[in-house]
Design an enzyme around this catalytic site. Structure first.
Site, PDB file in Angstrom:
ATOM      1  N   GLY A 256       0.808  -1.208   0.000  1.00  0.00           N
ATOM      2  CA  GLY A 256       0.000   0.000   0.000  1.00  0.00           C
ATOM      3  C   GLY A 256       0.844   1.261   0.000  1.00  0.00           C
ATOM      4  O   GLY A 256       2.067   1.211  -0.171  1.00  0.00           O
ATOM      5  N   GLY A 258       1.790   3.241   2.381  1.00  0.00           N
ATOM      6  CA  GLY A 258       2.822   3.303   3.412  1.00  0.00           C
ATOM      7  C   GLY A 258       4.054   2.503   3.034  1.00  0.00           C
ATOM      8  O   GLY A 258       5.188   2.968   3.183  1.00  0.00           O
ATOM      9  N   SER A 302      -3.561  -3.602  -2.489  1.00  0.00           N
ATOM     10  CA  SER A 302      -4.433  -3.024  -1.459  1.00  0.00           C
ATOM     11  C   SER A 302      -5.868  -3.387  -1.760  1.00  0.00           C
ATOM     12  O   SER A 302      -6.364  -3.107  -2.854  1.00  0.00           O
ATOM     13  CB  SER A 302      -4.278  -1.498  -1.427  1.00  0.00           C
ATOM     14  OG  SER A 302      -5.297  -0.902  -0.635  1.00  0.00           O
ATOM     15  N   ASP A 304      -8.413  -1.984  -0.506  1.00  0.00           N
ATOM     16  CA  ASP A 304      -9.269  -0.799  -0.410  1.00  0.00           C
ATOM     17  C   ASP A 304      -9.409  -0.049  -1.726  1.00  0.00           C
ATOM     18  O   ASP A 304     -10.280   0.800  -1.856  1.00  0.00           O
ATOM     19  CB  ASP A 304      -8.713   0.171   0.638  1.00  0.00           C
ATOM     20  CG  ASP A 304      -8.801  -0.394   2.047  1.00  0.00           C
ATOM     21  OD1 ASP A 304      -9.625  -1.294   2.270  1.00  0.00           O
ATOM     22  OD2 ASP A 304      -8.046   0.074   2.923  1.00  0.00           O
ATOM     23  N   MET A 346     -14.423  -3.103   4.988  1.00  0.00           N
ATOM     24  CA  MET A 346     -13.191  -2.353   5.144  1.00  0.00           C
ATOM     25  C   MET A 346     -13.191  -1.104   4.252  1.00  0.00           C
ATOM     26  O   MET A 346     -13.940  -1.008   3.294  1.00  0.00           O
ATOM     27  CB  MET A 346     -11.992  -3.237   4.838  1.00  0.00           C
ATOM     28  CG  MET A 346     -11.731  -4.301   5.883  1.00  0.00           C
ATOM     29  SD  MET A 346     -10.214  -5.231   5.570  1.00  0.00           S
ATOM     30  CE  MET A 346     -10.174  -6.276   7.034  1.00  0.00           C
ATOM     31  N   SER A 674     -18.492 -14.447 -24.604  1.00  0.00           N
ATOM     32  CA  SER A 674     -17.408 -14.454 -25.591  1.00  0.00           C
ATOM     33  C   SER A 674     -16.672 -13.120 -25.676  1.00  0.00           C
ATOM     34  O   SER A 674     -15.574 -13.053 -26.229  1.00  0.00           O
ATOM     35  CB  SER A 674     -17.964 -14.807 -26.977  1.00  0.00           C
ATOM     36  OG  SER A 674     -18.631 -16.042 -26.956  1.00  0.00           O
ATOM     37  N   GLU A 777     -13.504 -23.619 -28.394  1.00  0.00           N
ATOM     38  CA  GLU A 777     -14.427 -24.590 -28.988  1.00  0.00           C
ATOM     39  C   GLU A 777     -14.450 -24.566 -30.512  1.00  0.00           C
ATOM     40  O   GLU A 777     -14.763 -25.564 -31.151  1.00  0.00           O
ATOM     41  CB  GLU A 777     -15.839 -24.328 -28.454  1.00  0.00           C
ATOM     42  CG  GLU A 777     -16.360 -22.933 -28.795  1.00  0.00           C
ATOM     43  CD  GLU A 777     -17.727 -22.649 -28.225  1.00  0.00           C
ATOM     44  OE1 GLU A 777     -18.392 -23.606 -27.790  1.00  0.00           O
ATOM     45  OE2 GLU A 777     -18.146 -21.472 -28.220  1.00  0.00           O
ATOM     46  N   GLN A 811     -19.906 -22.276 -17.961  1.00  0.00           N
ATOM     47  CA  GLN A 811     -19.173 -21.030 -18.149  1.00  0.00           C
ATOM     48  C   GLN A 811     -20.081 -19.806 -18.161  1.00  0.00           C
ATOM     49  O   GLN A 811     -19.605 -18.679 -18.004  1.00  0.00           O
ATOM     50  CB  GLN A 811     -18.377 -21.091 -19.453  1.00  0.00           C
ATOM     51  CG  GLN A 811     -17.291 -22.131 -19.449  1.00  0.00           C
ATOM     52  CD  GLN A 811     -16.791 -22.449 -20.846  1.00  0.00           C
ATOM     53  OE1 GLN A 811     -15.922 -21.753 -21.366  1.00  0.00           O
ATOM     54  NE2 GLN A 811     -17.330 -23.476 -21.461  1.00  0.00           N
TER      55      GLN A 811
END
Length: 925
Positions: A256, A258, A302, A304, A346, A674, A777, A811
């Protein structure tokens, strides 16, 4: 240099040449193996031999075409690709041996290497440096003299720091493997900055196999930890010493703001730290000179999504998946008991998770720090909304609160307080749920795996082109493109958000978020809050809007319909459901939709309206379509669908000249697994499909790994578009992919078999890996999934067997992914804006002149268009504008942004990078 393989295939044009090659290699200690049914010659060098670090197998094939031309003695053989590397205890003795074999050779005293040619013109390298970890050097992409490896490989450290985020492992994997492919040595720094300070075995060199299987693992496998010592000068001094002693002068940090700030501070102090270490005689003068500059590259990990300079951060989408899964589950019990739930997520300074979860789950109210409620009595506003929703028929109430939520006076808004308000004022049975660290856990979503991979590759490139004068870069993602910008500028802008909030400048805080943040907030409000007449249009501008689903079902169709209905109602329009596509329209299967009638549709997969592939003008009579539109006085159409829907736009546009009732605005929201609709980067349902594919493939890989030597050929959907195969292959670590854009040839299959054999020969006998190949396919009528599997099994020489897995309609997914829900909400709102824009002039003119509303509201080419996402923006390209760039026969755009990822699938599985020349050739075809 890609390392770690122990198998090679050579070609000889005649049996005489092959005999000479066998004599040559036998003199070097190779043993001849029994011939195969195909007549190929096999040689093996045992690991017990002094010149081998591990068993090495050579296969010599008789071929008149795949030959290696002999380089001239004047060329520098060290620059040639595809060299076989052998160890030598004494290079002087090796020279004598080569002279006896009448073999030419070149010598590099600096690199301790001896280069020679075998009788088939393949380059061999003898070295007395046993530290070389592999026996084969595979060719690098664009291998030219300018790509010659440095005598001292670049050493890169990679660490993860701060809170863990799903996708960190994928980024480390990409850094390690791509770094190795570029000739770098990559070191994992374990336990974040604490590992830098501690050194020792917490700084370990990683090889190709070190990161095997990491794509599907959440969190960070190299660890992260708080490190107070690194915040001190002495701690950073110790960290610098450990890096220098390991020869590391580059760091890629995933964390992050910091963590990234700490890395940049470390870089700014680097020269002073080295001077201090040299003065204390803790490093040598040579070390101080060699490692005088430190390169820092940042990746944002991060949950957030709180970093400026990037639209999305690694881990945020997976965290949103965990939140939506939890809220969807809570919703069923809330519905059963008619309860209210206050859910805390959060986001201390960023409301991205709370807002996106509110959109994706249809929450009744959301609290975020960037946009607090502006009313003094926000409690009454919240209660009024919840009460109105209950009056309309809702049995549950869900409030989502970011942990950093505040009111306009910066007073924290706590979940318990909200619970008390709902209980006391509305008499609701209310519960509080704090999701906590479940938001960080679990296997990464497809989006985070792909994001982390492409950003990890870009981070290595940023290291290799860095200079001391370039500021530390931050690798981001803006408008669906990987970016590289100044790290500290991004950090400063990130801190400015918190500053703006602290100064109550909430408008500025919203501006500093990614471009679509405010738009999505408005979309949430417009599709959730009722009885707010601020958005209501004058009666003469209100429309009757039909909503049609078309093509195959896709996740997000219902979410788009819900938003369109609620936003339309808030604007004063009348929305209608057309059941079962255009055939339903012809039959008159039309019904007015209500606010409560679409409640809960956000999380529903498939199509609640029903859908089919019938195109008006082809399978459906266009005259009847025009008749029913006029009969029901439909003034605008919103189509949600895939390429069939795009084909419908083409036919409707052609028919406008003949049928006046078709002269109305028609917007297409692309929805197909697709992802092959022109005019958009992403179609609704494609992200849901990718997540279904990775869930299935993770299970298949586990089965293959448990069975040891097994390769699964997995068939995926996509029509003539390779999107699912390429992005799915990148997200699952597939060995390779087969896509229509490339096709399949026998030579390609032979090459893939040889590559698989090399991988399995290199695996430890009792730890052989399971592997998968993804096949689109429609890639080939000849080489079906079963045929490819049989070829792999038969040609594998018993090294591995093969099985098939056809994923089929799973899928299409069950519950739509959060990203599909969010895109659906945004596109639906913009589609309603689009039809308003293109009817405003005609309606306003009729109103001013006192005339009745005309049947023809617009015939402008721009009024029949795709409502698509290009980068981060919503655009409205007309069908006529898109036709020249559309491959109508193969049902897809001529160019696809995702094709640039194709080469990474092979590269990160141990193959050569897909070259730009080959890509350009394919695009030309």
């Amino acid at each position: 240099m890609i390392q770690g393989l122990a198998h090679a295939v050579f070609y000889g044009k005649s049996t005489q040449d092959i005999t000479k090659a066998v004599t040559f290699y036998s003199a070097l200690g190779f043993k001849t193996l029994p011939p195969t049914q195909q007549g190929d010659t096999w040689l093996k060098l045992s690991a017990e031999n002094a010149v081998a670090a591990s068993d090495l197998t050579l296969r010599i094939v008789l071929s008149a075409t795949e030959l290696v031309s002999k380089p001239s003695p004047e060329e520098d053989w060290s620059l040639l690709a595809g060299k076989l590397v052998l160890l030598s205890e004494d290079l002087q003795k090796t020279k004598v041996q080569l002279n006896g074999l009448e073999a030419e050779w070149q010598e590099s005293l600096e690199d301790h290497e001896l280069y020679t040619l075998d009788p088939l013109n393949n380059v061999l390298v003898f070295t007395d440096q046993p530290a070389l970890p592999s026996l084969l050097e595979m060719p690098l992409p664009n291998d030219t003299p300018s790509h010659k490896k440095s005598t001292v490989p670049r050493k890169i450290g990679v660490l993860t720091s701060g809170g863990d985020a799903a996708g960190m492992n994928a980024s480390v994997r990409a850094v390690v493997r791509y770094g190795i492919s570029k000739g770098c040595h990559v070191y994992g720094v374990y336990e974040g900055y604490q590992g830098l300070v501690d050194g020792g075995d917490r700084i370990r060199r990683m090889d190709w196999k070190s990161v095997r299987g990491w794509l599907s693992v959440g969190g960070t496998s190299i660890g992260t930890a708080r490190c107070m010592p690194f915040k001190t000068r002495e701690g950073r001094l110790k960290a610098a010493e450990n890096l220098v002693h390991n020869g590391i002068d580059s760091l890629i940090v995933c964390g992050g703001d910091g963590s990234l700030t700490g890395a940049d501070v470390f870089r700014s102090e680097w020269s002073g730290l080295l001077e201090e270490l040299r003065a204390a005689d803790r490093i040598t003068e040579e070390e101080a000179t060699t490692y005088c500059h430190l390169t820092i590259v940042g990746l944002v990990g991060s949950i957030d999504n709180d970093m400026a300079g990037t639209d999305i951060t690694i881990g945020a989408v997976t965290s949103l998946h965990r939140i939506c899964e939890s809220v969807d589950s809570i919703g069923t019990t809330a519905l059963s008991h008619s309860r209210a739930f206050v859910i805390e997520v959060m986001g201390r300074h960023c409301g991205w998770l709370a807002l996106m979860a509110g959109i994706a789950t249809g929450a009744d109210f959301v609290f975020i720090p960037e946009r607090p409620p502006m009313e003094d009595d926000w409690e009454s506003t919240m209660c009024a909304v919840a009460h109105r929703h209950r009056e309309l028929g809702k049995r549950k109430t869900v409030i989502i609160v970011a942990e950093g939520a505040i009111d306009k006076s910066l007073k924290p808004i706590r979940p318990e307080y909200i619970k008390d308000i709902l209980t006391d004022r509305l008499g609701l049975d209310t519960r509080v749920t704090t999701l906590g660290h479940t938001q960080r856990g679990g296997s990464p979503a497809a989006y985070d795996r792909i994001l982390a991979t492409v950003q990890g590759v870009c981070a290595v490139d940023a290291v290799l082109r860095s200079t001391p004068d370039i500021p530390s870069p931050l690798i981001g993602m803006t408008s669906n493109k990987v970016t590289c910008g100044p790290l500290m500028k991004a950090v400063e802008l990130t801190h400015e958000v918190a500053k703006a909030i602290g100064e109550k400048n909430f408008a500025r805080a919203m501006e500093l978020r990614d471009p679509q943040f405010a738009e999505e907030f408005n979309a949430y409000t417009a599709s959730t809050i009722v009885d707010d007449e601020s958005d209501l249009l004058p009666p003469h501008l209100r429309l009757r809007i039909a909503i049609v689903h078309m093509g195959a079902p896709a996740g997000g169709m219902n979410a788009a319909t819900r938003t369109a209905v609620r936003y339309a109602l808030n604007r004063g329009h009348t929305p209608f459901a057309v059941y079962n596509g255009f055939p339903g329209l012809v039959r008159g299967s039309i019904e007015e939709l209500t606010w409560i009638g679409v409640d809960g549709w956000t999380s529903r997969g498939g199509s609640e309206l029903g859908t089919n592939r019938a195109v008006p003008g082809e399978e459906v009579d266009m005259g009847m379509v025009a008749y029913q539109l006029q009969k029901f006085n439909i003034q605008a159409i919103m189509i949600v669908g895939g390429f069939e829907a795009f084909s419908a736009l083409i036919e409707l546009d052609k028919a406008r000249a003949k049928y006046p009732s078709l002269c109305i605005p028609i917007g297409l929201i692309p929805a197909t697994v697709s992802n092959n609709v022109p005019g958009t980067d992403f179609s609704l349902g494609s992200d849901t499909s990718l997540n279904s594919i990775i869930d299935a493939c993770d299970s298949i890989i586990q089965s293959a790994r448990s069975s040891r030597r097994r390769v699964f050929v997995v068939e995926v959907q996509g029509g003539k578009s390779g999107y699912l195969a390429v992005e799915g292959g990148l997200a699952t670590g597939a060995n390779t992919v087969y896509i229509p854009e490339e096709g399949i040839k026998l030579e390609r299959l032979q090459s893939d078999v040889r590559h698989l054999m090399a991988l399995y020969l290199d695996d430890a006998a009792d730890k052989a890996e399971g592997r998968i190949i993804l096949r689109n396919e429609k890639v080939s009528k000849t080489y079906t999934t079963d045929v490819i599997s049989s070829i792999l099994k038969d040609e594998g020489r018993g090294l591995f067997d093969s099985r098939t897995a056809v994923l089929g309609h799973i899928q299409q997914g069950n519950t739509p992914s959060p990203m599909d829900r969010i895109h659906a909400t945004r596109l639906a709102m913009r589609c309603i804006d689009f039809v308003e824009q293109h009817t405003h002039e005609a309606l306003e003119k009729a109103h001013v002149l006192g005339e009745s509303v005309p049947i023809e509201l617009t015939s402008a080419p721009e009024s029949i268009a795709v409502v698509g996402l290009t980068g981060a923006e919503v655009h409205f390209p007309s069908v006529r504008e898109l036709l020249p760039t559309t491959d109508v026969i193969n049902r897809k755009p001529v160019k696809a942004w995702w094709f640039e990822h194709r080469g990474l699938v092979d590269l990160l599985s141990g193959r050569g990078l897909f070259t730009p020349e080959a890509q350009a050739s394919l695009e030309e075809k």
